[in-house]
Scaffold this active site. Structure first.
Site, PDB file in Angstrom:
ATOM      1  N   LYS A 137       0.837  -1.209   0.000  1.00  0.00           N
ATOM      2  CA  LYS A 137       0.000   0.000   0.000  1.00  0.00           C
ATOM      3  C   LYS A 137       0.868   1.254   0.000  1.00  0.00           C
ATOM      4  CE  LYS A 137      -4.291  -1.878   1.650  1.00  0.00           C
ATOM      5  NZ  LYS A 137      -5.065  -2.273   2.800  1.00  0.00           N
ATOM      6  N   LYS A 188      -4.712 -12.536  -6.253  1.00  0.00           N
ATOM      7  CA  LYS A 188      -5.793 -13.079  -5.420  1.00  0.00           C
ATOM      8  C   LYS A 188      -7.093 -12.319  -5.705  1.00  0.00           C
ATOM      9  CE  LYS A 188      -5.229 -10.125  -1.390  1.00  0.00           C
ATOM     10  NZ  LYS A 188      -5.065  -9.903  -0.001  1.00  0.00           N
ATOM     11  N   LYS A 241     -11.203  -7.363  -2.810  1.00  0.00           N
ATOM     12  CA  LYS A 241     -12.182  -6.295  -2.944  1.00  0.00           C
ATOM     13  C   LYS A 241     -11.537  -5.002  -3.421  1.00  0.00           C
ATOM     14  CE  LYS A 241     -12.533  -7.028   2.033  1.00  0.00           C
ATOM     15  NZ  LYS A 241     -13.429  -7.550   3.017  1.00  0.00           N
TER      16      LYS A 241
HETATM   17  P1  TYM Z   1     -10.204  -9.386   5.040  1.00  0.00           P
HETATM   18  O1  TYM Z   1     -11.401  -8.633   5.520  1.00  0.00           O
HETATM   19  O2  TYM Z   1      -9.402  -8.781   3.945  1.00  0.00           O
HETATM   20  O3  TYM Z   1     -10.607 -10.836   4.599  1.00  0.00           O
HETATM   21  C1  TYM Z   1     -11.394 -11.680   5.424  1.00  0.00           C
HETATM   22  C2  TYM Z   1     -10.883 -13.101   5.286  1.00  0.00           C
HETATM   23  O4  TYM Z   1     -10.942 -13.527   3.926  1.00  0.00           O
HETATM   24  C3  TYM Z   1      -9.691 -14.082   3.535  1.00  0.00           C
HETATM   25  N1  TYM Z   1      -9.476 -13.823   2.105  1.00  0.00           N
HETATM   26  C4  TYM Z   1      -9.203 -14.772   1.201  1.00  0.00           C
HETATM   27  N2  TYM Z   1      -9.063 -16.101   1.309  1.00  0.00           N
HETATM   28  C5  TYM Z   1      -8.817 -16.803   0.171  1.00  0.00           C
HETATM   29  N3  TYM Z   1      -8.697 -16.216  -1.060  1.00  0.00           N
HETATM   30  C6  TYM Z   1      -8.814 -14.890  -1.197  1.00  0.00           C
HETATM   31  N4  TYM Z   1      -8.709 -14.342  -2.401  1.00  0.00           N
HETATM   32  C7  TYM Z   1      -9.079 -14.095  -0.043  1.00  0.00           C
HETATM   33  N5  TYM Z   1      -9.273 -12.773   0.158  1.00  0.00           N
HETATM   34  C8  TYM Z   1      -9.504 -12.621   1.489  1.00  0.00           C
HETATM   35  C9  TYM Z   1      -8.670 -13.361   4.398  1.00  0.00           C
HETATM   36  O5  TYM Z   1      -7.465 -14.086   4.499  1.00  0.00           O
HETATM   37  C10 TYM Z   1      -9.405 -13.241   5.715  1.00  0.00           C
HETATM   38  O6  TYM Z   1      -9.253 -14.416   6.471  1.00  0.00           O
HETATM   39  N6  TYM Z   1      -6.753  -8.395   8.539  1.00  0.00           N
HETATM   40  C11 TYM Z   1      -7.923  -9.178   8.241  1.00  0.00           C
HETATM   41  C12 TYM Z   1      -9.076  -8.939   9.194  1.00  0.00           C
HETATM   42  C13 TYM Z   1      -8.759  -9.126  10.646  1.00  0.00           C
HETATM   43  C14 TYM Z   1      -8.549 -10.373  11.295  1.00  0.00           C
HETATM   44  C15 TYM Z   1      -8.355 -10.055  12.662  1.00  0.00           C
HETATM   45  C16 TYM Z   1      -8.507 -11.691  10.860  1.00  0.00           C
HETATM   46  C17 TYM Z   1      -8.687  -8.152  11.584  1.00  0.00           C
HETATM   47  N7  TYM Z   1      -8.440  -8.704  12.784  1.00  0.00           N
HETATM   48  C18 TYM Z   1      -8.103 -11.048  13.622  1.00  0.00           C
HETATM   49  C19 TYM Z   1      -8.255 -12.684  11.817  1.00  0.00           C
HETATM   50  C20 TYM Z   1      -8.050 -12.355  13.159  1.00  0.00           C
HETATM   51  C21 TYM Z   1      -8.435  -8.806   6.846  1.00  0.00           C
HETATM   52  O7  TYM Z   1      -8.184  -7.719   6.363  1.00  0.00           O
HETATM   53  O8  TYM Z   1      -9.254  -9.725   6.281  1.00  0.00           O
END
Ligand code: TYM
Length: 334
Positions: free
Chosen positions: A114, A197, A200
């Site tokens: 980023k 990947k 969003k």
């Molecule tokens: P976020 O909101 O971007 O995504 C939520 C979950 O979806 C998974 N994910 C994917 N898995 C497989 N293929 C993909 N293309 C793909 N895109 C997204 C992410 O790995 C995630 O598990 N930082 C985290 C949110 C968070 C969090 C936490 C997660 C905040 N605090 C504590 C676990 C524990 C995030 O931005 O996920």
């Protein structure tokens, strides 16, 4: 309760989750709520790092909750809450920030990516401290496992390092969590660019399957997914990344093994295959979309679930904060 504990979170950044979110994470959340003491949160504080419009953020937070319920979370079997409803997240995050080196925070790939795009001078400090807030999310609940997709692996590593550092310095107060990352499905790729990947933050929506999109839109996107050279339906991530991605999706949603699907499509072409993938995806998501829209018609019901979730979450989180604060030398308010 002797069940092992899981915690995970998802950002309410968009109106809809995508198939990567579901297959990489939420599908496991649904399974784990039966065998584990499960805490799941919609991480609205994390979403602030992308400066969302306030009205959109409010709407997307409720839409996220509705989707999680529609995808199978059961508030009687897990604790579902919104991160900002439990102030302990910020309270522990500050401690984590004070324990993290500039060097290790700068090495986080999401920050590097980023800041390269935006420029280090203009990027928000929140993007930099984001992983420490995530570490707090996890450590507050003494989680044993964290079900996430592959892109979160580095954040979990940092969380483990911080927990170990804390325990070594101040005594064992924090559980060292492990990532719960599947071998297949932990990284779902963009349908138009199978080297990236599914995300969003993608520029073009044509490679993104959104949970709440209409069957027509999703069918069209899958039928126009990029395919590879040759015409065989074979799983080979290097030679056939597009087909392999579709096979992963098909297999995860249908419960059939990749080998069985390959056999079913022997002698058939990409067109037939993509048609079948579209049908599996659309039929899987059809009731989810309907249920989510129905739940959104009753925001009071959603608020009640979130209120109960936050109450339960706060009991666990406040206990950890009190212990951590005492260990680091903060005196309690009389
Ligand atoms: P976020 O909101 O971007 O995504 C939520 C979950 O979806 C998974 N994910 C994917 N898995 C497989 N293929 C993909 N293309 C793909 N895109 C997204 C992410 O790995 C995630 O598990 N930082 C985290 C949110 C968070 C969090 C936490 C997660 C905040 N605090 C504590 C676990 C524990 C995030 O931005 O996920």
């Amino acid at each position: 309760m002797n069940k092992p504990r899981v915690l995970s979170g998802i950002q309410p950044t968009n109106g809809s989750f995508h198939l990567g979110n579901y297959l990489g994470a939420v599908k496991q959340w649904v399974e784990l709520q039966e065998s584990h003491d499960a805490f799941y949160c919609v991480v609205d504080l994390h979403a602030l790092t992308s400066s969302p419009d306030p009205k959109e953020l409010r709407k997307n937070t409720l839409t996220s909750v509705a989707q999680l319920l529609a995808l199978g979370l059961n508030p009687d079997h897990c604790t579902l809450f919104v991160q900002s409803h439990v102030p302990a997240h910020n309270q522990l995050a500050w401690v984590m920030e004070c324990m993290t080196g500039m060097g290790e925070a700068s090495r986080m790939t999401q920050f590097k990516d980023k800041s390269q795009k935006t420029g280090t001078d203009r990027i928000g400090v929140g993007v930099f401290t984001y992983p420490m807030l995530m570490a707090a999310d996890i450590l507050l609940y003494q989680a044993d496992q964290v079900p996430v997709g592959e892109d979160q692996r580095q954040h979990i590593e940092l969380t483990r390092d911080l927990a170990e550092r804390f325990n070594t310095t101040y005594g064992k107060a924090l559980t060292i969590p492990e990532g719960y990352i599947l071998k297949s499905g932990a990284k779902i790729y963009d349908l138009q660019d199978p080297s990236s990947k599914m995300s969003k933050s993608t520029e073009s929506l044509s490679g993104l399957i959104e949970i709440l999109d209409t069957p027509e839109v999703n069918t069209k996107k899958i039928k126009s997914a990029i395919t590879d050279t040759g015409r065989e339906i074979k799983f080979h991530t290097q030679e056939k990344p597009g087909i392999s991605n579709l096979l992963t999706i098909f297999s995860a949603l249908s419960g059939k093994s990749v080998t069985d699907i390959e056999k079913d499509f022997e002698g058939k072409g990409y067109g037939d295959f993509k048609g079948a993938v579209a049908e599996v995806v659309v039929e899987y998501l059809r009731p989810v979309r309907a249920k989510a829209l129905e739940l959104l018609d009753d925001p009071t019901h959603l608020s009640k679930i979130l209120h109960a979730g936050a109450e339960k979450a706060a009991v666990v989180a406040d206990k950890t904060v009190a212990d951590v604060y005492e260990r680091i030398g903060l005196i309690p308010r009389a």
